[in-house]
Design a protein around this motif. Structure first.
Motif, PDB file in Angstrom:
ATOM      1  N   ARG A 129       5.962 -16.756  14.386  1.00 22.44           N
ATOM      2  CA  ARG A 129       5.012 -15.928  13.648  1.00 22.44           C
ATOM      3  C   ARG A 129       4.702 -14.676  14.461  1.00 22.44           C
ATOM      4  N   MET A 130       4.594 -13.551  13.790  1.00 17.46           N
ATOM      5  CA  MET A 130       4.066 -12.331  14.388  1.00 17.46           C
ATOM      6  C   MET A 130       2.841 -11.928  13.574  1.00 17.46           C
ATOM      7  N   ASP A 184      11.836 -13.941  22.414  1.00 13.26           N
ATOM      8  CA  ASP A 184      10.669 -14.470  23.118  1.00 13.26           C
ATOM      9  C   ASP A 184       9.439 -13.593  22.844  1.00 13.26           C
ATOM     10  N   PHE A 185       8.306 -14.040  23.365  1.00 12.71           N
ATOM     11  CA  PHE A 185       7.059 -13.331  23.101  1.00 12.71           C
ATOM     12  C   PHE A 185       7.096 -11.883  23.576  1.00 12.71           C
ATOM     13  N   ASP A 186       7.719 -11.634  24.715  1.00 12.83           N
ATOM     14  CA  ASP A 186       7.751 -10.264  25.227  1.00 12.83           C
ATOM     15  C   ASP A 186       8.457  -9.321  24.260  1.00 12.83           C
ATOM     16  N   GLU A 187       9.582  -9.783  23.710  1.00 13.95           N
ATOM     17  CA  GLU A 187      10.332  -8.949  22.764  1.00 13.95           C
ATOM     18  C   GLU A 187       9.542  -8.735  21.471  1.00 13.95           C
ATOM     19  N   VAL A 188       8.930  -9.800  20.982  1.00 14.53           N
ATOM     20  CA  VAL A 188       8.162  -9.697  19.736  1.00 14.53           C
ATOM     21  C   VAL A 188       6.962  -8.771  19.929  1.00 14.53           C
ATOM     22  N   ARG A 189       6.278  -8.915  21.056  1.00 11.80           N
ATOM     23  CA  ARG A 189       5.107  -8.071  21.308  1.00 11.80           C
ATOM     24  C   ARG A 189       5.506  -6.599  21.408  1.00 11.80           C
ATOM     25  N   LYS A 190       6.616  -6.299  22.082  1.00 12.70           N
ATOM     26  CA  LYS A 190       7.073  -4.916  22.190  1.00 12.70           C
ATOM     27  C   LYS A 190       7.339  -4.316  20.813  1.00 12.70           C
ATOM     28  N   PHE A 191       7.964  -5.108  19.947  1.00 19.07           N
ATOM     29  CA  PHE A 191       8.218  -4.631  18.589  1.00 19.07           C
ATOM     30  C   PHE A 191       6.907  -4.393  17.851  1.00 19.07           C
ATOM     31  N   ALA A 192       5.970  -5.343  17.944  1.00 19.91           N
ATOM     32  CA  ALA A 192       4.687  -5.207  17.253  1.00 19.91           C
ATOM     33  C   ALA A 192       3.920  -3.994  17.758  1.00 19.91           C
ATOM     34  N   GLN A 193       3.944  -3.772  19.066  1.00 19.78           N
ATOM     35  CA  GLN A 193       3.248  -2.616  19.643  1.00 19.78           C
ATOM     36  C   GLN A 193       3.869  -1.308  19.156  1.00 19.78           C
ATOM     37  N   LYS A 194       5.187  -1.272  19.081  1.00 20.10           N
ATOM     38  CA  LYS A 194       5.870  -0.060  18.645  1.00 20.10           C
ATOM     39  C   LYS A 194       5.581   0.226  17.170  1.00 20.10           C
ATOM     40  N   ASP A 223      -4.601  -4.718  15.839  1.00 25.89           N
ATOM     41  CA  ASP A 223      -4.596  -5.629  16.987  1.00 25.89           C
ATOM     42  C   ASP A 223      -3.329  -6.477  16.966  1.00 25.89           C
ATOM     43  N   VAL A 224      -2.432  -6.219  17.919  1.00 23.19           N
ATOM     44  CA  VAL A 224      -1.201  -7.007  18.031  1.00 23.19           C
ATOM     45  C   VAL A 224      -1.221  -7.873  19.290  1.00 23.19           C
ATOM     46  N   GLY A 225      -2.383  -7.980  19.916  1.00 26.23           N
ATOM     47  CA  GLY A 225      -2.499  -8.704  21.173  1.00 26.23           C
ATOM     48  C   GLY A 225      -2.279 -10.198  21.075  1.00 26.23           C
ATOM     49  N   ARG A 226      -2.325 -10.736  19.864  1.00 26.19           N
ATOM     50  CA  ARG A 226      -2.112 -12.178  19.713  1.00 26.19           C
ATOM     51  C   ARG A 226      -0.659 -12.576  19.922  1.00 26.19           C
ATOM     52  N   ASN A 227       0.229 -11.595  19.932  1.00 21.31           N
ATOM     53  CA  ASN A 227       1.659 -11.878  20.045  1.00 21.31           C
ATOM     54  C   ASN A 227       2.054 -12.020  21.512  1.00 21.31           C
ATOM     55  N   ALA A 228       1.532 -13.051  22.144  1.00 26.23           N
ATOM     56  CA  ALA A 228       1.783 -13.296  23.563  1.00 26.23           C
ATOM     57  C   ALA A 228       1.676 -14.786  23.846  1.00 26.23           C
ATOM     58  N   PHE A 229       2.380 -15.222  24.879  1.00 26.96           N
ATOM     59  CA  PHE A 229       2.373 -16.633  25.265  1.00 26.96           C
ATOM     60  C   PHE A 229       0.940 -17.085  25.548  1.00 26.96           C
ATOM     61  N   GLY A 230       0.540 -18.174  24.910  1.00 31.09           N
ATOM     62  CA  GLY A 230      -0.789 -18.726  25.153  1.00 31.09           C
ATOM     63  C   GLY A 230      -1.890 -18.144  24.295  1.00 31.09           C
ATOM     64  N   GLN A 231      -1.602 -17.067  23.559  1.00 32.01           N
ATOM     65  CA  GLN A 231      -2.609 -16.490  22.665  1.00 32.01           C
ATOM     66  C   GLN A 231      -2.623 -17.262  21.339  1.00 32.01           C
ATOM     67  N   THR A 232      -3.718 -17.150  20.625  1.00 36.79           N
ATOM     68  CA  THR A 232      -3.871 -17.918  19.391  1.00 36.79           C
ATOM     69  C   THR A 232      -4.357 -17.035  18.251  1.00 36.79           C
ATOM     70  N   GLY A 233      -4.201 -17.570  17.044  1.00 40.20           N
ATOM     71  CA  GLY A 233      -4.764 -16.953  15.854  1.00 40.20           C
ATOM     72  C   GLY A 233      -5.516 -18.003  15.061  1.00 40.20           C
ATOM     73  N   LYS A 297      16.136  -2.271  14.990  1.00 41.44           N
ATOM     74  CA  LYS A 297      17.080  -1.144  14.907  1.00 41.44           C
ATOM     75  C   LYS A 297      16.523  -0.044  14.003  1.00 41.44           C
ATOM     76  N   GLU A 298      15.972  -0.432  12.855  1.00 38.97           N
ATOM     77  CA  GLU A 298      15.432   0.544  11.907  1.00 38.97           C
ATOM     78  C   GLU A 298      14.219   1.262  12.496  1.00 38.97           C
ATOM     79  N   LEU A 299      13.362   0.518  13.199  1.00 37.66           N
ATOM     80  CA  LEU A 299      12.182   1.126  13.809  1.00 37.66           C
ATOM     81  C   LEU A 299      12.593   2.132  14.881  1.00 37.66           C
ATOM     82  N   ASN A 300      13.584   1.786  15.681  1.00 37.07           N
ATOM     83  CA  ASN A 300      14.080   2.721  16.696  1.00 37.07           C
ATOM     84  C   ASN A 300      14.633   3.987  16.055  1.00 37.07           C
ATOM     85  N   ASN A 301      15.308   3.844  14.920  1.00 36.58           N
ATOM     86  CA  ASN A 301      15.845   5.011  14.213  1.00 36.58           C
ATOM     87  C   ASN A 301      14.731   5.922  13.709  1.00 36.58           C
TER      88      ASN A 301
END
Length: 306
Positions: A129-130, A184-194, A223-233, A297-301
């Motif tokens: 989930r993101m 992993d969470f790091d990749e998902v969070r980077k996408f959400a932040q971008k 707020d995209v801070g929930r997209n991290a290891f150990g965070q909850t919604g 890929k689309e977001l980077n474009n």
């Protein structure tokens, strides 16, 4: 005095059922316990196998609360748990709420609002989930609904992501993307932040990624801070510790056009009328899970074009 409650194969005592938990409406601990027993079949698919944090209010919402991650020693052995190592050392033995008896038992522990991880027990660092939490700076739910539609245009129409919507039962909305567990969470969070930064650039007068409240002015916080290891919604169909006992409620997107809709439209009493007249909007969510590859890929474009 308590009473014996038998749910499935398990029996346990539920106690202090007449204690007032929501004073204004007169809702009791018994009402909370009964709600979670009744909603369990709808709610369990969204919380099963996810480490859970309990937010407990032993004397109701007007008294002290505390967060509890570790399952106490006195919890029955039939409640599933998952031991997870802490980054700072040691472990936490999280509850896994995998059946109706466990959910009712937690309600009897005065857990009004369960919060869940965005990943499941077998692949903890790979979320399925993101979440983008739309957190308004002022009491204007119309602004939240408008923002949700704009976000749907970017993430849904332009990036091709499946998007699911939920009132938080408090002030805002959650927009949720179901994902295959490939990043992993790091990749998902980077996408959400971008994605959030792009929205902020597109709508600088109404949306912000500023975590500090004094930087937000009157803008809605993405707020995209929930997209991290150990965070909850907040779990779908959870009760919120607010007068009226509002419930975090999955929605269909066309419901945003209802002028009467608010973040607290549904509560422990009227949610069952809703579910009796329409299907749970998230029922098929897991079948819609996607990889983020094409969206990244689309977001980077889009950023290159800008």
């Amino acid at each position: 005095m308590g009473e014996e409650r038998k749910i499935g194969k398990h029996s346990f005592e539920v106690s202090n059922l007449d204690k007032l938990f929501f004073p204004k409406e007169g809702y009791t601990k018994g009402d909370l316990v009964d709600y979670y027993e009744r909603i369990a079949d709808t709610m369990l698919p969204y919380i099963k196998d996810r480490p859970l944090t309990m937010i407990r209010f032993p004397n109701g919402i007007e008294d002290k609360q505390f967060y509890q991650k570790d399952a106490p020693d006195y919890f029955p052995k039939w409640i599933k748990t998952r031991t997870i190592e802490k980054q700072e050392g040691g472990t936490t033995n999280y509850v896994l709420c995998n059946d109706k008896a466990s959910l009712v038992y937690l309600a009897n522990q005065a857990c009004i609002t369960p919060h869940i991880w965005l990943s499941r027990k077998d692949r903890l660092n790979f979320p399925d989930r993101m979440i983008i939490d739309l957190d308004p700076s002022k009491d204007d739910f119309g602004e939240v609904k408008t923002a949700a539609k704009k976000i749907r245009k970017l993430l849904g129409e332009e990036l091709g992501l499946p998007l699911y919507l939920m009132t938080t039962g408090s002030r805002g909305l959650h927009i949720v993307v179901p994902m295959k567990r490939t990043r992993d969470f790091d990749e998902v969070r980077k996408f959400a932040q971008k994605a959030a930064r792009l929205l902020e650039q597109e709508y600088p007068d109404t949306m912000t990624t500023a975590a500090r409240k004094n930087k937000r002015e009157d803008r809605l916080f993405l707020d995209v801070g929930r997209n991290a290891f150990g965070q909850t919604g907040v779990a779908p169909y959870s009760v919120r510790p607010i007068e009226g006992a509002p419930v975090a409620t999955p929605l269909d997107w066309d419901e945003l056009d209802r002028s009467s809709l608010s973040a607290q439209s549904y509560n422990i009493k009227n949610i069952f009328k809703r579910l009796g007249s329409k299907e749970d909007p998230w029922k098929d969510m897991s079948a819609s899970a996607v990889s983020l590859t094409s969206a990244i890929k689309e977001l980077n474009n889009i950023f290159k074009e800008n």
